[in-house]
Scaffold this active site. Structure first.
Site, mmCIF file in Angstrom:
data_model
loop_
_atom_site.group_PDB
_atom_site.id
_atom_site.type_symbol
_atom_site.label_atom_id
_atom_site.label_comp_id
_atom_site.label_asym_id
_atom_site.label_seq_id
_atom_site.Cartn_x
_atom_site.Cartn_y
_atom_site.Cartn_z
ATOM 1 N N ASP A 138 -9.175 -23.522 -66.884
ATOM 2 C CA ASP A 138 -9.906 -24.632 -67.492
ATOM 3 C C ASP A 138 -10.428 -25.618 -66.453
ATOM 4 O OD1 ASP A 138 -7.279 -25.592 -66.987
ATOM 5 O OD2 ASP A 138 -7.549 -27.198 -68.459
ATOM 6 N N SER B 64 -4.467 -23.829 -69.931
ATOM 7 C CA SER B 64 -4.518 -24.084 -68.494
ATOM 8 C C SER B 64 -4.249 -22.801 -67.710
ATOM 9 C CB SER B 64 -3.539 -25.196 -68.120
ATOM 10 O OG SER B 64 -3.722 -25.606 -66.793
ATOM 11 N N ASP C 39 -8.209 -23.063 -61.671
ATOM 12 C CA ASP C 39 -7.517 -22.423 -62.790
ATOM 13 C C ASP C 39 -8.488 -22.257 -63.959
ATOM 14 O OD1 ASP C 39 -7.669 -25.081 -63.592
ATOM 15 O OD2 ASP C 39 -5.646 -25.152 -64.385
ATOM 16 N N ASP D 119 -9.217 -27.701 -64.197
ATOM 17 C CA ASP D 119 -8.728 -29.032 -63.867
ATOM 18 C C ASP D 119 -7.846 -29.011 -62.621
ATOM 19 O OD1 ASP D 119 -6.485 -27.838 -64.985
ATOM 20 O OD2 ASP D 119 -6.107 -29.448 -66.440
#
Length: 568
Positions: free
Chosen positions: A300, A143, A298, A302
């Site tokens: 990834d 993340s 961010d 999400d």
């Protein structure tokens, strides 16, 4: 104990050469060795996340194989092995290698895998599980953690992160793997030839983009706004850019310095849109072109952060609570044919602002524990029972879900919706800040904050436990001049009413979280992070003005921090 584990690795003759070299570098650094070997990298309810490197407490091909071995056992136990596992990964060091290692272990057990050939956002993995009807999913990501981290997140057949019961089963299978060094992995080429390793791309992308169109609530809204978007060296550029353009946004400006995937995240201190410094380059570009809206995701994809210009042309980064409130209000105000049983789902540390907005539209609000897996679990439950119709889900940490074709927070969906919200208000002669202030005038001035304390290693874990024990056991009746009304202990699932001396059950799963409810709509909450060596303190207040809320929040934080600093 850690020395025994270290010796086991040193004696392993087939140890990966790169890891062997790294181990050699730290062999005389006892503190580093202890941290790398004093425990197994914990596979928790959200998977696992840790620093890259050699050791049982690090992310490496062996700890990833151990997680994949546990996943294989879990899938077989579910009787779903023929359906296979979808796998995605982000731009971090070793991400693709870990994805392939996962597929190799699954393949050894005869479980097919469906792996993206290049990086993809986490929400597309969630969608891919549902679209391909696989038994499970994996995304290799840390993340928004620093560059030296990576992680392994597991998803169930619904495309959501594993809820407690499934997670407990998966964790049990992972923990049964006694020797991570000798987990067997099949040959990649043989798996490709036998159909047990399948590379996926365009078909899933195309299907996701079709679903993304449904996020638009008012397709006819004039899209005459200028946008600046940065993926912060991560996975979101392609889907966000295409998603905006396919519903009519033509003035989409990409921050090119941050558009290329980069595991070092070299232009930011932290690739986290919650951190205002992550917007620095986007703000410069926004000022240069007079952009109406800045967006950042961010690595990834999400989480989505948003910044908008104030009356002086300076960009203000909105909080997750503020962005969520704006999107929720837009959904409830502008949607046609809203269901009578519509439902907002938020977490216990998310602002009460959303509940008040939902109440004004006769929409029920449901609280869950922190973690989007709990929101995804409830979406599935109500989809099956028909009791409620999901309208929106969010958490204060910049995670939002608009449509349930994904079952995890989705920054791509959120980017499309918040752009439309901004366009809608511009057509009314207002900015997002104007719209937000209107909501404050109508519902009260809600203000929140988050304070994280980083405490690494074994000593840090001990200190975090000490802090939680102190706040849990102390007789705290007043904080920041406000009486404590009730204390919610999610470890015991009990709500204790301080003045009355009574208690009642909390209908939520157990979690090591404490929430103090104070008089006059104030609260604060303590929660050790499940993915980082941190303890987090959340705060929320509400008054009739910004100044009064600022003052009350400062008083609340000061009192809690005074107690905290006496413990560390």
């Amino acid at each position: 104990m850690w020395k025994k584990e270290y010796d086991r690795w040193k004696a392993f003759t087939e140890l990966d050469s790169k890891l062997a070299d790294e181990l050699l570098i730290i062999e005389k650094d006892e503190q580093s060795l202890e941290d790398a070997f004093y425990k197994d990298l914990e596979f928790g309810t959200g998977g696992m996340r840790g620093k890259l490197g050699p050791g049982t407490n690090r992310m490496n091909i062996y700890t990833v194989r151990k997680a994949a071995e546990g996943l294989a056992s879990y899938v077989n136990d579910q009787g779903l092995s023929k359906r296979g596992v979808a796998i995605a990964y982000d731009s971090r060091y070793m991400s693709k290698e870990f994805a392939v290692e996962t597929a190799r272990v699954l393949g050894h057990h005869g479980i097919p895998s469906y792996v993206f050939t290049s990086l993809r956002p986490t929400p597309e993995l969630s969608f891919a599980v549902r679209h391909l009807q696989t038994a499970a999913g994996v995304v290799v990501t840390a993340s928004h953690n620093p560059p030296e981290y990576n992680g392994f997140k597991a998803y169930n057949e619904d495309g959501g992160q594993l809820p407690p019961k499934q997670a407990a089963s998966m964790i049990d299978f992972v923990n049964k793997v006694e020797d991570e060094l000798n987990v067997e992995a099949a040959d990649q080429q043989e798996l490709e030839q036998s159909g047990l390793l399948n590379w996926i791309d365009d078909k899933v992308d195309t299907a996701y983009m079709e679903k993304l169109k449904t996020v638009s609530i008012q397709p006819e809204v004039k899209k005459d706004i200028s946008l600046v978007f940065t993926p912060l060296h991560g996975t979101a550029r392609d889907l966000v850019e295409k998603g905006l353009k396919q519903i009519g946004f033509s003035q989409v400006h990409i921050v090119e310095e941050q558009a290329k995937p980069d595991p070092e995240f070299s232009t930011v201190e932290s690739p986290n849109p919650e951190e205002h410094q992550a917007f620095a380059v986007a703000i410069d570009q926004g000022k240069a072109i007079g952009a109406d809206l800045l967006m950042a995701t961010d690595p990834d994809a999400d989480r989505l952060g948003v910044a908008v210009p104030d009356e002086n042309g300076e960009y203000k980064v909105l909080t997750g609570n503020q962005t969520g409130a704006l999107m929720l209000d837009y959904i409830l105000e502008q949607s046609t044919n809203l269901p009578d049983n519509g439902l907002l789902i938020k977490t216990i540390v998310t602002s009460e602002f959303g509940r008040v907005i939902a109440d004004a539209h006769n929409t029920k609000t449901l609280d869950t524990l922190t973690g989007f897996k709990f929101i995804g679990e409830k979406i599935r439950e109500y989809e099956e029972t028909g009791e409620y119709s999901f309208l929106f889900g969010y958490e204060e940490s910049y995670g939002y879900l608009v449509k349930d074709f994904a079952r995890d927070k989705d920054a791509v969906q959120a980017a499309v919706l918040i752009a439309e919200v901004a366009a809608h208000w511009k057509n009314q002669g207002k900015t997002l800040l104007d719209a937000l202030n209107d909501l404050y005038e109508k519902h009260g001035y809600f203000l929140e904050d988050l304070h994280s304390v980083k405490l690494e290693g074994k000593s840090g874990a001990d200190t975090i436990k000490k802090i939680m024990d102190d706040f849990r056991e102390a007789d705290i009746k007043e904080v920041g001049g406000k009486k404590v009304i009730s204390i919610e202990d999610y470890a015991t699932t009990k709500r204790h009413y301080v003045q009355e001396g009574t208690q009642e059950e909390i209908d939520l799963p157990t979690s090591n979280v404490l929430k103090f409810i104070l008089e006059d709509d104030c609260w604060f909450c303590l929660r050790p992070s499940g993915t980082e060596p941190k303890i987090k303190f959340y705060y929320g207040v509400k008054t009739d003005s910004k100044q009064a809320s600022d003052d009350l929040l400062a008083s609340l934080k000061s009192t809690v921090n005074e107690r905290l600093h006496a413990l560390i």
